[in-house]
Scaffold this active site. Structure first.
Site, PDB file in Angstrom:
ATOM      1  N   LYS A 179       0.888  -1.180   0.000  1.00  0.00           N
ATOM      2  CA  LYS A 179       0.000   0.000   0.000  1.00  0.00           C
ATOM      3  C   LYS A 179       0.913   1.213   0.000  1.00  0.00           C
ATOM      4  O   LYS A 179       0.726   2.172   0.745  1.00  0.00           O
ATOM      5  CB  LYS A 179      -0.940  -0.034   1.217  1.00  0.00           C
ATOM      6  CG  LYS A 179      -2.028   1.034   1.206  1.00  0.00           C
ATOM      7  CD  LYS A 179      -2.984   0.937   0.014  1.00  0.00           C
ATOM      8  CE  LYS A 179      -3.854   2.194  -0.058  1.00  0.00           C
ATOM      9  NZ  LYS A 179      -4.616   2.280  -1.333  1.00  0.00           N
ATOM     10  N   ASP A 232      -9.542 -13.797   5.201  1.00  0.00           N
ATOM     11  CA  ASP A 232     -10.983 -14.000   5.399  1.00  0.00           C
ATOM     12  C   ASP A 232     -11.698 -13.904   4.050  1.00  0.00           C
ATOM     13  O   ASP A 232     -12.660 -14.634   3.790  1.00  0.00           O
ATOM     14  CB  ASP A 232     -11.581 -12.968   6.372  1.00  0.00           C
ATOM     15  CG  ASP A 232     -11.781 -13.557   7.774  1.00  0.00           C
ATOM     16  OD1 ASP A 232     -10.897 -14.323   8.222  1.00  0.00           O
ATOM     17  OD2 ASP A 232     -12.825 -13.272   8.407  1.00  0.00           O
TER      18      ASP A 232
HETATM   19 MN    MN Z   1      -8.402 -13.305  10.882  1.00  0.00          MN
END
Ligand code: MN
Ligand code: IPM
Length: 342
Positions: A181, A242
């Site tokens: 980033k 995730d």
């Molecule tokens: Mn996690």
């Protein structure tokens, strides 16, 4: 000599899925694993005031590996207390700096995307960065309150995770995606990019591409087939894995290995899902992520054939449509099917 495994079922569905994983491990390697179960958890905290005993880390050090279920029960112990009392100190104390998270669609699992090929290996830095724990709060409870959370990136820490990821890429397709980033974070992430270039020079056979973390999030949904090995800092890796779990069908499929690549302390294997208080105790947790993590553990312990037997059995089970939809099949049904396929 059997491998000596410390088992920490922990909280919530951690107990259900660990029981399942142990049954599968014993079946995969009869007589080959000796387990000691440790009841360290939020329940332990309520009883003793600590998530694990004061000599917990020293106790774990004597084992060949650690199998963990899930940590956290926010209704009784705040997450910031439980996770900093059990999971995170183990990762740091044992220098488990590489968190390996495979995101792959098992046979028969549709996933939410209209894509059939998803096979990403995420390598998450696991001991520093945004999780370094450096910071503090002043003027607490007043209008002048200040909270500082400092991300710490060390040259040693960044170089070693990048080298680890380059080696993984070399062993797979030869392609590595480095998550950055540096357009916004001009200190730490510009440094990360510089280290990526530096380490890349040692691996001329690996093709490395840089992606900003926001663009990577979009790419994982729009073009997951374009990705192979992905390396990211601790928090970026946490968030992206995730997402990886979601595109592989859900957290019930997401396995992980907290690896100490130097081998001077035990590594720890855990499903990515948490304790899931909403479904705890109902017998409907998907044990596949825990079983897959157990296979990663056997592989790490040099039992590649047994690990492959587990993965083949998992593929046949999901191929039969068992365990492929969240909450439909009971934990014991999925576990029995895995045992049967073995
Ligand atoms: Mn996690
Ligand atoms: C994970 C978890 C942990 C993390 C939490 C529970 C502290 O989300 O393993 O991905 O952020 O590392």
């Amino acid at each position: 000599m059997p491998h000596r495994i410390a088992v920490i079922p922990g909280d919530g569905i951690g107990l259900d899925v660990t029981t399942a994983a142990l049954e599968v491990l014993h079946r995969a390697l009869p007589g080959g694993v000796e387990t000691v179960s440790l009841d360290w958890s939020c329940t332990h905290y309520l009883r003793t005031g600590a998530m694990m005993p004061p000599d917990g880390i020293e106790t774990l050090r004597g084992f060949d590996a650690i199998l963990l279920g899930a940590v956290g029960w926010p209704a009784t112990v705040p997450d910031a207390v439980s996770l900093h009392g059990l999971l995170l100190p183990i990762r740091k104390a044992f220098r488990q700096y590489a968190n390996i998270r495979p995101h792959r669609l098992l046979p028969g699992v549709a996933g939410p995307l209209r894509k059939a090929e998803i096979d990403i290996l995420c390598i998450r830095e696991n001991t520093e960065g945004e999780y370094s724990g450096a910071g503090g709060r002043v003027h607490q409870g007043t209008r002048d309150e200040v909270a500082v959370e400092t991300a710490i990136f060390t040259r040693a820490g960044v170089e070693r995770i990048l080298r680890f990821a380059f080696r993984q890429a070399r062993a797979r397709s030869g392609r590595l995606a480095s998550v950055t980033k540096s357009n916004a974070q001009r200190h730490s992430m510009v440094f990360w990019d510089e280290m990526t270039d530096l380490v890349a020079a040692e691996f001329p056979d690996v093709e490395v591409t840089r992606y900003h973390v926001d663009a990577m999030a979009a790419r994982m949904v729009m073009a997951p087939e374009s990705l192979d090995v992905v390396v990211a800092s601790n928090l970026f890796g946490d968030i992206l894995t995730d997402l990886g779990a979601a595109i592989q069908g859900g957290l019930g499929f997401a396995a992980s290995a907290n690896i100490n690549p130097d081998g001077d302390a035990p590594s720890m294997f855990e499903p990515v899902h948490g304790s899931a208080p909403d479904i705890a105790g109902q017998g409907i947790a998907n044990p596949i992520a825990a079983v897959w993590s157990g296979a990663m553990m056997l592989d790490h312990l040099g039992e590649g054939a047994a690990a492959a037997r587990i993965m083949a059995a998992l593929g046949r089970v999901t191929g039969r449509g068992i365990g492929t939809l969240p909450g439909r099949d009971r934990t014991e049904v999925i576990t029995a099917a895995i045992l049967e396929e073995m």
